[in-house]
Design a protein around this motif. Structure first.
Motif: not given
Length: 330
Positions: A42-62
């Motif tokens: 679940d904590l790795m999931h949270q890290g994936c979601e945190r990364a999405n804040k930076e990834l999504q503007p660049k056209g990626y999604e975890c």
């Protein structure tokens, strides 16, 4: 936070996100964990979601997924196989069965970047992944042994608890523990070296199942009155606090007085509470939230053609009764 599904349902949803329309402009970075029933992931999931804040503007999604339970090794293999068929930009895998995951990668020969996170492939298969993101598992095992030695400097009779027999990361921890206690690299089992002996019934293999782990601990305590310590290479028993409290009830006073020692990997919330309640003597914690974040960002860099370090360690935290309030920086 999004609700994530396992197995066929998750992949059906992924097929929609990778289909036509606006979603087609988003490249999927898949994070596949051993089992969605484990609070560690679940904590790795949270890290994936945190990364999405930076990834999504660049056209990626975890995209976080995995089998419903870590005991279902074949389901994880099928998820990886299906992701390769559906088409994603990169995959990060925490292999429950390292040889089985290596086999599917060799068979499919993917052109996309593959990395491992949390758990790695076996040494002979590391050419199949571009990077490993996670804990220095051998060092974790060493630190568990060091915490044990602080409390039992003359040695004793101990039992190691592991997860899945084919989980490379857990086996590396056990190797680190045995080598540190014996003083010799390559120790397969402790048979009296430096005063340390593994009882005949151990190691125990919990298969990442908290209920099974607690039952195995209880049975071992009952059957071995001369046992001095447990080394939990993963925190599975402590993930079920009520059951764990019942298991250690007969020896709680011995734990509190230092006559019986339990050291465990991980510093999840139920484990930290057990530490504060003096139900476990010491914890050596990984950083799974950071692991999930770094895995997602590493996949993005590789998908963009950037170079990354082949091994990215995310650090460890050592916690005991004296520093329980501060060891995680909170």
């Amino acid at each position: 936070m999004k609700k994530f599904l396992s197995g066929a349902a998750a992949l059906a949803l992924l097929a929609l996100t990778c289909g036509s329309g606006t979603a087609a402009d988003t490249k999927t970075l898949a994070l596949v964990v051993k089992g969605l029933d484990n609070p560690y992931f679940d904590l790795m999931h949270q890290g994936c979601e945190r990364a999405n804040k930076e990834l999504q503007p660049k056209g990626y999604e975890c995209y976080y997924t995995g089998p419903a339970t870590a005991a279902d090794e074949s389901a994880e293999v099928q998820i990886v196989d299906d992701l390769l068929t559906k088409g994603v930009a990169a995959i990060a895998i925490s292999p429950s069965n390292a040889p089985a995951i290596a086999q599917v990668i060799r068979r499919r020969k993917p052109k996309i970047p593959i990395i491992t996170a949390d758990a790695d492939l076996l040494q002979q298969d590391t050419d199949l992944r571009k990077a490993f993101v996670g804990t220095d598992n051998r060092e974790l095992g060493v630190k568990l042994a060091q915490e044990l030695k602080k409390r039992m400097p003359k040695g004793g009779k101990i039992c190691l608890m592991l997860g899945n027999p084919a989980a490379a990361n857990i086996n590396e921890r056990a190797a680190g523990t045995r080598d540190e206690l014996s003083g010799k690299k390559g120790t397969e089992k402790l048979t009296g070296q430096n005063g340390w002996t593994e009882i005949a019934a151990c190691p125990l293999y919990s298969n990442d199942d908290a209920a099974k782990a607690n039952q195995m601990m209880a049975d071992t305590i009952t059957a071995n009155s001369d046992l001095d310590a447990f080394v939990l290479e993963g925190g599975w028993p402590l993930f079920a606090p009520q059951a764990y409290a019942q298991v250690i009830a007969p020896i709680k006073d011995k734990i509190a007085s230092g006559k019986f020692v339990i050291v465990s990997a991980d510093t999840l919330a139920p484990e930290m509470q057990a530490l504060k309640d003096h139900q476990v003597n010491a914890l050596v914690g990984q950083r799974p939230e950071q692991m999930g974040y770094e895995a997602a960002m590493t996949m993005m860099k590789l998908a963009e053609g950037q170079k990354v370090d082949p091994v990215i360690h995310t650090g460890l935290d050592s916690c005991d009764w004296d520093n329980a309030a501060t060891c995680l920086g909170k």
